[in-house]
Design a protein around this motif. Structure first.
Motif, PDB file in Angstrom:
ATOM      1  N   ASN A 136       0.838  -1.201   0.000  1.00 52.91           N
ATOM      2  CA  ASN A 136       0.000   0.000   0.000  1.00 52.91           C
ATOM      3  C   ASN A 136       0.875   1.254   0.000  1.00 52.91           C
ATOM      4  OD1 ASN A 136      -2.467   1.329  -0.094  1.00 52.91           O
ATOM      5  ND2 ASN A 136      -2.668   1.436   2.140  1.00 52.91           N
ATOM      6  N   ASP A 137       1.855   1.270  -0.876  1.00 57.72           N
ATOM      7  CA  ASP A 137       2.825   2.360  -0.947  1.00 57.72           C
ATOM      8  C   ASP A 137       2.120   3.650  -1.375  1.00 57.72           C
ATOM      9  OD1 ASP A 137       4.953   4.141  -1.815  1.00 57.72           O
ATOM     10  OD2 ASP A 137       6.263   2.394  -1.891  1.00 57.72           O
ATOM     11  N   PRO A 138       2.240   4.722  -0.577  1.00 55.48           N
ATOM     12  CA  PRO A 138       1.549   5.981  -0.913  1.00 55.48           C
ATOM     13  C   PRO A 138       2.008   6.594  -2.234  1.00 55.48           C
ATOM     14  CG  PRO A 138       2.329   6.002   1.372  1.00 55.48           C
ATOM     15  CD  PRO A 138       2.954   4.812   0.716  1.00 55.48           C
ATOM     16  N   ARG A 139       3.154   6.172  -2.754  1.00 50.32           N
ATOM     17  CA  ARG A 139       3.659   6.738  -4.000  1.00 50.32           C
ATOM     18  C   ARG A 139       3.053   6.097  -5.240  1.00 50.32           C
ATOM     19  NH1 ARG A 139       9.644   5.829  -1.621  1.00 50.32           N
ATOM     20  NH2 ARG A 139       8.484   3.953  -1.038  1.00 50.32           N
ATOM     21  N   LEU A 140       2.455   4.924  -5.086  1.00 51.65           N
ATOM     22  CA  LEU A 140       1.918   4.228  -6.261  1.00 51.65           C
ATOM     23  C   LEU A 140       0.859   5.044  -7.006  1.00 51.65           C
ATOM     24  CD1 LEU A 140       1.895   1.739  -8.051  1.00 51.65           C
ATOM     25  CD2 LEU A 140       0.307   0.646  -6.447  1.00 51.65           C
ATOM     26  N   PRO A 141      -0.082   5.723  -6.330  1.00 49.76           N
ATOM     27  CA  PRO A 141      -1.053   6.520  -7.077  1.00 49.76           C
ATOM     28  C   PRO A 141      -0.429   7.671  -7.872  1.00 49.76           C
ATOM     29  CG  PRO A 141      -1.844   6.099  -4.847  1.00 49.76           C
ATOM     30  CD  PRO A 141      -0.410   5.665  -4.886  1.00 49.76           C
ATOM     31  N   VAL A 142       0.772   8.094  -7.499  1.00 54.80           N
ATOM     32  CA  VAL A 142       1.476   9.107  -8.280  1.00 54.80           C
ATOM     33  C   VAL A 142       2.155   8.459  -9.477  1.00 54.80           C
ATOM     34  CG1 VAL A 142       3.314  10.853  -8.249  1.00 54.80           C
ATOM     35  CG2 VAL A 142       1.849  10.534  -6.245  1.00 54.80           C
ATOM     36  N   PHE A 143       2.743   7.311  -9.264  1.00 53.08           N
ATOM     37  CA  PHE A 143       3.503   6.646 -10.316  1.00 53.08           C
ATOM     38  C   PHE A 143       2.604   6.048 -11.397  1.00 53.08           C
ATOM     39  CE2 PHE A 143       7.337   5.411  -7.392  1.00 53.08           C
ATOM     40  CZ  PHE A 143       7.570   6.757  -7.162  1.00 53.08           C
ATOM     41  N   ALA A 144       1.422   5.587 -11.005  1.00 57.19           N
ATOM     42  CA  ALA A 144       0.582   4.820 -11.933  1.00 57.19           C
ATOM     43  C   ALA A 144      -0.870   5.269 -11.866  1.00 57.19           C
ATOM     44  CB  ALA A 144       0.677   3.330 -11.599  1.00 57.19           C
ATOM     45  N   ASP A 145      -1.549   5.205 -12.994  1.00 59.68           N
ATOM     46  CA  ASP A 145      -3.001   5.390 -13.043  1.00 59.68           C
ATOM     47  C   ASP A 145      -3.667   4.020 -12.911  1.00 59.68           C
ATOM     48  OD1 ASP A 145      -2.763   8.088 -13.409  1.00 59.68           O
ATOM     49  OD2 ASP A 145      -3.185   8.053 -15.559  1.00 59.68           O
ATOM     50  N   LYS A 146      -4.854   4.000 -12.334  1.00 61.64           N
ATOM     51  CA  LYS A 146      -5.617   2.757 -12.286  1.00 61.64           C
ATOM     52  C   LYS A 146      -6.159   2.429 -13.681  1.00 61.64           C
ATOM     53  CE  LYS A 146      -7.105   3.157  -7.466  1.00 61.64           C
ATOM     54  NZ  LYS A 146      -8.265   3.306  -6.552  1.00 61.64           N
ATOM     55  N   ASN A 147      -6.394   1.157 -13.909  1.00 61.17           N
ATOM     56  CA  ASN A 147      -7.004   0.774 -15.185  1.00 61.17           C
ATOM     57  C   ASN A 147      -8.500   1.063 -15.144  1.00 61.17           C
ATOM     58  OD1 ASN A 147      -8.165  -1.301 -13.702  1.00 61.17           O
ATOM     59  ND2 ASN A 147      -6.991  -2.934 -14.675  1.00 61.17           N
ATOM     60  N   VAL A 148      -9.220   0.741 -16.195  1.00 62.55           N
ATOM     61  CA  VAL A 148     -10.644   1.099 -16.254  1.00 62.55           C
ATOM     62  C   VAL A 148     -11.464   0.372 -15.198  1.00 62.55           C
ATOM     63  CG1 VAL A 148     -10.614   1.766 -18.685  1.00 62.55           C
ATOM     64  CG2 VAL A 148     -11.045  -0.625 -18.064  1.00 62.55           C
ATOM     65  N   ALA A 149     -10.955  -0.745 -14.691  1.00 57.47           N
ATOM     66  CA  ALA A 149     -11.660  -1.477 -13.644  1.00 57.47           C
ATOM     67  C   ALA A 149     -11.356  -0.928 -12.255  1.00 57.47           C
ATOM     68  CB  ALA A 149     -11.292  -2.959 -13.712  1.00 57.47           C
ATOM     69  N   GLY A 150     -10.497   0.080 -12.189  1.00 54.56           N
ATOM     70  CA  GLY A 150     -10.186   0.694 -10.901  1.00 54.56           C
ATOM     71  C   GLY A 150      -9.082   0.001 -10.139  1.00 54.56           C
ATOM     72  N   ASN A 151      -8.218  -0.730 -10.857  1.00 57.49           N
ATOM     73  CA  ASN A 151      -7.136  -1.468 -10.205  1.00 57.49           C
ATOM     74  C   ASN A 151      -5.779  -1.030 -10.743  1.00 57.49           C
ATOM     75  OD1 ASN A 151      -9.043  -3.177  -8.825  1.00 57.49           O
ATOM     76  ND2 ASN A 151      -9.308  -4.284 -10.758  1.00 57.49           N
ATOM     77  N   TYR A 152      -4.752  -1.253  -9.932  1.00 53.77           N
ATOM     78  CA  TYR A 152      -3.378  -1.059 -10.396  1.00 53.77           C
ATOM     79  C   TYR A 152      -2.874  -2.379 -10.959  1.00 53.77           C
ATOM     80  CZ  TYR A 152      -3.377   3.348  -7.841  1.00 53.77           C
ATOM     81  OH  TYR A 152      -3.672   4.615  -7.396  1.00 53.77           O
ATOM     82  N   VAL A 153      -2.547  -2.381 -12.229  1.00 51.46           N
ATOM     83  CA  VAL A 153      -2.070  -3.596 -12.890  1.00 51.46           C
ATOM     84  C   VAL A 153      -0.842  -3.232 -13.709  1.00 51.46           C
ATOM     85  CG1 VAL A 153      -2.602  -5.448 -14.514  1.00 51.46           C
ATOM     86  CG2 VAL A 153      -4.403  -4.554 -13.001  1.00 51.46           C
ATOM     87  N   GLY A 154       0.313  -3.741 -13.305  1.00 53.43           N
ATOM     88  CA  GLY A 154       1.530  -3.489 -14.051  1.00 53.43           C
ATOM     89  C   GLY A 154       1.610  -4.337 -15.301  1.00 53.43           C
ATOM     90  N   LEU A 155       2.309  -3.820 -16.287  1.00 57.83           N
ATOM     91  CA  LEU A 155       2.454  -4.542 -17.555  1.00 57.83           C
ATOM     92  C   LEU A 155       3.722  -5.385 -17.526  1.00 57.83           C
ATOM     93  CD1 LEU A 155       1.517  -5.031 -20.489  1.00 57.83           C
ATOM     94  CD2 LEU A 155       2.842  -3.007 -21.142  1.00 57.83           C
ATOM     95  N   GLU A 156       3.597  -6.626 -17.976  1.00 58.01           N
ATOM     96  CA  GLU A 156       4.763  -7.506 -18.050  1.00 58.01           C
ATOM     97  C   GLU A 156       5.878  -6.808 -18.814  1.00 58.01           C
ATOM     98  OE1 GLU A 156       6.081 -11.904 -19.783  1.00 58.01           O
ATOM     99  OE2 GLU A 156       3.973 -11.306 -19.783  1.00 58.01           O
ATOM    100  N   TYR A 157       7.077  -6.960 -18.310  1.00 61.97           N
ATOM    101  CA  TYR A 157       8.220  -6.248 -18.875  1.00 61.97           C
ATOM    102  C   TYR A 157       8.780  -6.982 -20.092  1.00 61.97           C
ATOM    103  CZ  TYR A 157      12.762  -4.044 -19.293  1.00 61.97           C
ATOM    104  OH  TYR A 157      13.856  -3.387 -19.781  1.00 61.97           O
ATOM    105  N   GLY A 158       9.074  -6.226 -21.162  1.00 65.30           N
ATOM    106  CA  GLY A 158       9.769  -6.778 -22.313  1.00 65.30           C
ATOM    107  C   GLY A 158       8.933  -7.666 -23.199  1.00 65.30           C
TER     108      GLY A 158
END
Length: 477
Positions: A279-301
């Motif tokens: 629950n890192d407070p910086r994540l909402p700055v670093f990333a936008d939520k997807n349309v479902a309202g979740n943080y989902v990182g993209l597989e790298y490479g």
């Protein structure tokens, strides 16, 4: 490409803007570059700082952010699969480095601020750019560079020699500053010499920590000297490039996302998977939520053949791609993480007790820097994974520094190479290529400066070819 060694002064960067970022008298006739003053040249070099996160071209696709896996490409994923081997250092030499060399030569106008301060600021900036260059390529032209027509084929100095030279230059800059004497045209610190002095010493300290594996005795000596001379003391001291609300001086990410409509950059799965469970407070700055309202990182490479559904993933945070979003280059939190590691290594007194104090303070200041709020800080610091543990201290410091350096890709990559943390896997589907350890020299060097190029490659400290796998001097296996 003899422009690197001829060293034409890059004044066009000043005259093309016509904006309020500089004092009016900085706008000069491009047909008379010889009239540029030292402070105007310093401002020109400062304007190039915004390019350090990319390939040193504001309009180019960035590279540094991919090596420490901050960002995953949604389209044109070649950068994250290390397809580019050779990179061009000519624009850095012929642009900001030549500006600063010329500024030091021309610093003779007391009406633009005390001469020693002009020279000291230019020296600190020049050291910063050269540090960036040598940490990317290793051995590069240094002692024989910037001689213009006097030497079109400069030798490559070893990275150890460059580091020693930069430590000396930063010592000289520290001693040269005159308190209270501001300089004109300073678009970073508005002429505040106390902040410039602290920046120079903080750069010195961070450079010293790079020696932790290759020469810890020298590293500790230089580290303590820098701390004694006075480093950053608060977030207001941060070395930050602030963009403007105008097209010429806007943030690269605004240009890409908003002006060009390119949703090409998502926050990587390694970053989101590390931050979200805490629950890192910086994540909402670093990333936008997807349309479902979740943080989902993209597989790298991902291979280019894969179609990414943009609505399903977290794109780079909207707060970081405003037209005037800043770029953080050297920060107070970064200095605190360095002090935490130095205490753990025994370079400074206090051992694990002081390591914990500086580590905790670093996280606090990082969150304040990125969110401008302490909301969520106490809960975050209480997480078992975050509470400082002497047995895992180095790893914890390194991982939190990795998060703090988000988007400053080349610095995050350098710290990953030095510490080995976080534990990252190479991009899949890329013919088993490892995560790069350095960048290859400009291909033009083979024909322009072949003998010195060959000597530099032959002298690689740990062997290897001119590719992404050879290691720079401080990156000891």
């Amino acid at each position: 490409m003899k422009q690197l060694y001829i060293g034409l002064v890059a004044i066009f960067a000043l005259t093309a803007t016509g904006c309020n970022k500089f004092d009016d008298d900085i706008n000069i006739n491009p047909n008379n570059p010889e009239k540029a003053s030292a402070t105007q040249l310093i401002a020109s070099a400062q304007q190039s700082l915004s390019n350090l996160g990319s390939a040193f071209d504001k309009n180019a696709s960035p590279y540094g952010i991919h090596y420490p896996q901050y960002i995953s490409g949604t389209s044109f994923t070649e950068n994250s699969r290390y397809n580019t081997v050779n990179f061009n250092f000519y624009p850095i030499y012929a642009g900001p480095l030549m500006d600063l060399t010329e500024a030091i030569r021309l610093a003779n106008n007391p009406n633009e601020g005390p001469i020693p301060n002009q020279i000291a600021v230019a020296t600190v900036l020049k050291a910063y750019y050269l540090w960036h260059v040598t940490d990317r390529w290793g051995a590069v032209p240094y002692t024989e560079a910037f001689q213009g027509r006097g030497n079109f084929t400069p030798k490559y100095d070893s990275q150890q020699q460059i580091y020693d030279g930069l430590f000396k230059s930063l010592d000289e800059a520290n001693a040269a500053f005159i308190a209270g004497g501001i300089i004109k045209n300073d678009i970073i610190y508005s002429g505040d010499m106390a902040k410039w002095k602290k920046l120079g010493n903080t750069i010195h300290m961070l450079m010293a920590l790079r020696l932790s594996k290759v020469n810890p005795v020298k590293g500790a000596e230089e580290f303590n000297k820098a701390v004694a001379n006075g480093i950053m003391e608060k977030n207001e001291d941060n070395f930050t490039y602030v963009h403007l609300v105008d097209e010429v001086n806007e943030n690269f990410w605004y240009t890409s996302f908003t002006r060009k409509g390119r949703k090409w950059f998502a926050v990587s799965k390694p970053v989101v998977d590390y931050m979200q469970p805490l629950n890192d407070p910086r994540l909402p700055v670093f990333a936008d939520k997807n349309v479902a309202g979740n943080y989902v990182g993209l597989e790298y490479g991902l291979p280019g053949s894969v179609t990414v559904v943009i609505n399903n993933i977290s794109l780079l945070g909207s707060a970081l791609r405003q037209q005037n979003s800043p770029v953080y280059l050297v920060t107070y939190a970064q200095a605190l993480f360095a002090k935490a590691e130095a205490a753990k290594l025994g370079w400074i007194p206090g051992g694990d007790a002081d390591a914990k104090i500086n580590y905790d303070k670093a996280i606090e200041q990082s969150i304040l820097q990125w969110t401008n709020s302490s909301a969520g800080l106490a809960a975050f610091m209480a997480k078992p994974e975050i509470i400082y543990n002497p047995a895992t201290g180095i790893r914890q410091i390194a991982e939190q520094r990795w998060i703090h350096l988000f988007m400053h890709g080349y610095e995050g990559w350098a710290e990953w190479r030095r510490t080995g943390y976080p534990l990252l896997s190479p991009a899949p589907n890329n013919n088993n290529l490892a995560i790069p350890r350095r960048e290859g020299y400009p291909t033009q060097e083979i024909s322009i400066n072949g003998a010195n190029y060959d000597a530099a490659v032959a002298a690689f400290p740990y062997g290897g070819a001119d590719d992404l796998n050879a290691r720079v001097w401080w990156d000891k296996p």
